[in-house]
Design an enzyme around this catalytic site. Structure first.
Site, PDB file in Angstrom:
ATOM      1  N   LYS A  85      29.353  34.422  18.895  1.00  0.00           N
ATOM      2  CA  LYS A  85      29.522  33.640  17.737  1.00  0.00           C
ATOM      3  C   LYS A  85      29.804  34.699  16.858  1.00  0.00           C
ATOM      4  O   LYS A  85      29.853  36.272  16.912  1.00  0.00           O
ATOM      5  CB  LYS A  85      27.802  33.138  17.651  1.00  0.00           C
ATOM      6  CG  LYS A  85      26.806  32.748  17.564  1.00  0.00           C
ATOM      7  CD  LYS A  85      25.738  32.375  17.331  1.00  0.00           C
ATOM      8  CE  LYS A  85      25.011  30.904  17.467  1.00  0.00           C
ATOM      9  NZ  LYS A  85      23.483  30.652  16.976  1.00  0.00           N
ATOM     10  N   SER A  89      18.977  29.129   8.163  1.00  0.00           N
ATOM     11  CA  SER A  89      19.824  30.510   7.947  1.00  0.00           C
ATOM     12  C   SER A  89      21.402  29.987   7.127  1.00  0.00           C
ATOM     13  O   SER A  89      22.086  30.270   6.155  1.00  0.00           O
ATOM     14  CB  SER A  89      20.362  31.168   9.073  1.00  0.00           C
ATOM     15  OG  SER A  89      19.096  31.673   9.502  1.00  0.00           O
ATOM     16  N   ARG A 118      10.807  22.801  12.555  1.00  0.00           N
ATOM     17  CA  ARG A 118      10.953  22.596  11.516  1.00  0.00           C
ATOM     18  C   ARG A 118      10.443  21.213  11.185  1.00  0.00           C
ATOM     19  O   ARG A 118       9.388  20.654  10.186  1.00  0.00           O
ATOM     20  CB  ARG A 118      12.134  23.292  10.733  1.00  0.00           C
ATOM     21  CG  ARG A 118      11.908  24.773  10.571  1.00  0.00           C
ATOM     22  CD  ARG A 118      13.828  24.354   9.965  1.00  0.00           C
ATOM     23  NE  ARG A 118      14.776  24.375  11.240  1.00  0.00           N
ATOM     24  CZ  ARG A 118      15.399  24.700  10.784  1.00  0.00           C
ATOM     25  NH1 ARG A 118      16.000  25.518  10.132  1.00  0.00           N
ATOM     26  NH2 ARG A 118      16.834  24.878  12.202  1.00  0.00           N
TER      27      ARG A 118
HETATM   28  O1  PNS Z   1      17.775  31.115  16.155  1.00  0.00           O
HETATM   29  P1  PNS Z   1      18.338  30.314  16.997  1.00  0.00           P
HETATM   30  O2  PNS Z   1      20.157  30.686  17.294  1.00  0.00           O
HETATM   31  O3  PNS Z   1      17.854  29.004  17.194  1.00  0.00           O
HETATM   32  O4  PNS Z   1      17.471  30.883  18.801  1.00  0.00           O
HETATM   33  C1  PNS Z   1      18.854  30.248  19.841  1.00  0.00           C
HETATM   34  C2  PNS Z   1      18.479  31.489  21.077  1.00  0.00           C
HETATM   35  C3  PNS Z   1      18.748  32.597  20.902  1.00  0.00           C
HETATM   36  C4  PNS Z   1      16.657  31.629  21.211  1.00  0.00           C
HETATM   37  C5  PNS Z   1      18.577  30.717  22.288  1.00  0.00           C
HETATM   38  O5  PNS Z   1      20.406  30.700  21.951  1.00  0.00           O
HETATM   39  C6  PNS Z   1      18.596  31.686  23.430  1.00  0.00           C
HETATM   40  O6  PNS Z   1      17.649  31.693  23.999  1.00  0.00           O
HETATM   41  N1  PNS Z   1      19.509  32.752  24.202  1.00  0.00           N
HETATM   42  C7  PNS Z   1      19.446  33.543  24.837  1.00  0.00           C
HETATM   43  C8  PNS Z   1      20.249  33.072  26.141  1.00  0.00           C
HETATM   44  C9  PNS Z   1      19.436  31.807  27.090  1.00  0.00           C
HETATM   45  O7  PNS Z   1      18.623  32.545  27.370  1.00  0.00           O
HETATM   46  N2  PNS Z   1      19.624  31.000  27.612  1.00  0.00           N
HETATM   47  C10 PNS Z   1      19.123  29.623  28.403  1.00  0.00           C
HETATM   48  C11 PNS Z   1      18.033  29.482  27.650  1.00  0.00           C
HETATM   49  S1  PNS Z   1      18.458  27.870  25.888  1.00  0.00           S
END
Ligand code: PNS
Length: 159
Positions: free
Chosen positions: A40, A127, A89
């Site tokens: 990202k 966000s 939400r």
């Molecule tokens: O604020 P967000 O972008 O909705 O958060 C998403 C997040 C960071 C919690 C999710 O993308 C994540 O856990 N990413 C780390 C990689 C991971 O563990 N992936 C497998 C579980 S989905």
């Protein structure tokens, strides 16, 4: 018990802050962890986001803010967290959140995901919406904590 609240937080909103405040009343410690996501292009660096969250949660003594990369469950295990907290939400959040909760459960069966319903007055705040409003010069005061207002105004002087 330690809870982990992972996310992008680009930037933290009042909705996120509401979830952190409520989780801090439920757990002895809450670690808010900013994902360093190479896929990202964020508006703020992970370190800036960490600083914004630290300033916004300075009143909560059992909240720690960190950054992490890789799997959320690996970081949770490393930090001794037993619960992953996520905010819900609206109904449309549920699909992706449930998918993540199930994936995390498969990866780490000993961890639980706990959903907190974001306060209704913040249920529309995201966000991305905050960034768009700030970019287009709209008021953001009722959407994000003070340290983020300052950083967004610096980034978008018309906000
Ligand atoms: O604020 P967000 O972008 O909705 O958060 C998403 C997040 C960071 C919690 C999710 O993308 C994540 O856990 N990413 C780390 C990689 C991971 O563990 N992936 C497998 C579980 S989905």
């Amino acid at each position: 018990m330690i809870a982990l609240y992972p996310g992008s937080f680009d930037p933290i909103t009042l909705g996120h802050l509401d979830v952190i405040e409520r989780a801090s009343r439920l757990f002895s410690k809450v670690i808010v962890a900013v994902l360093k996501n190479p896929n990202k292009t964020p508006l703020f660096s992970p370190e800036q986001r960490q600083a914004q969250i630290s300033l916004s949660t300075a009143h909560l003594k059992n909240v720690e803010v960190d950054t992490f990369s890789g799997l959320t469950v690996a970081y949770a295990r490393q930090r001794g967290a037993k619960v992953i907290v996520r905010g819900l939400r609206v109904l449309s959040d549920f699909d992706v959140e449930l998918q993540m909760a199930h994936t995390n459960k498969l990866l780490a069966p000993e961890l639980e995901t706990l959903f907190l319903a974001t306060a209704s007055e913040h249920s529309f705040v995201s966000s991305s919406l905050v960034k768009e409003v700030a970019k287009l010069g709209g008021p953001i005061d009722h959407l994000v904590p003070a340290p983020v207002i300052r950083d967004l105004r610096e980034r978008f002087p018309s906000a």
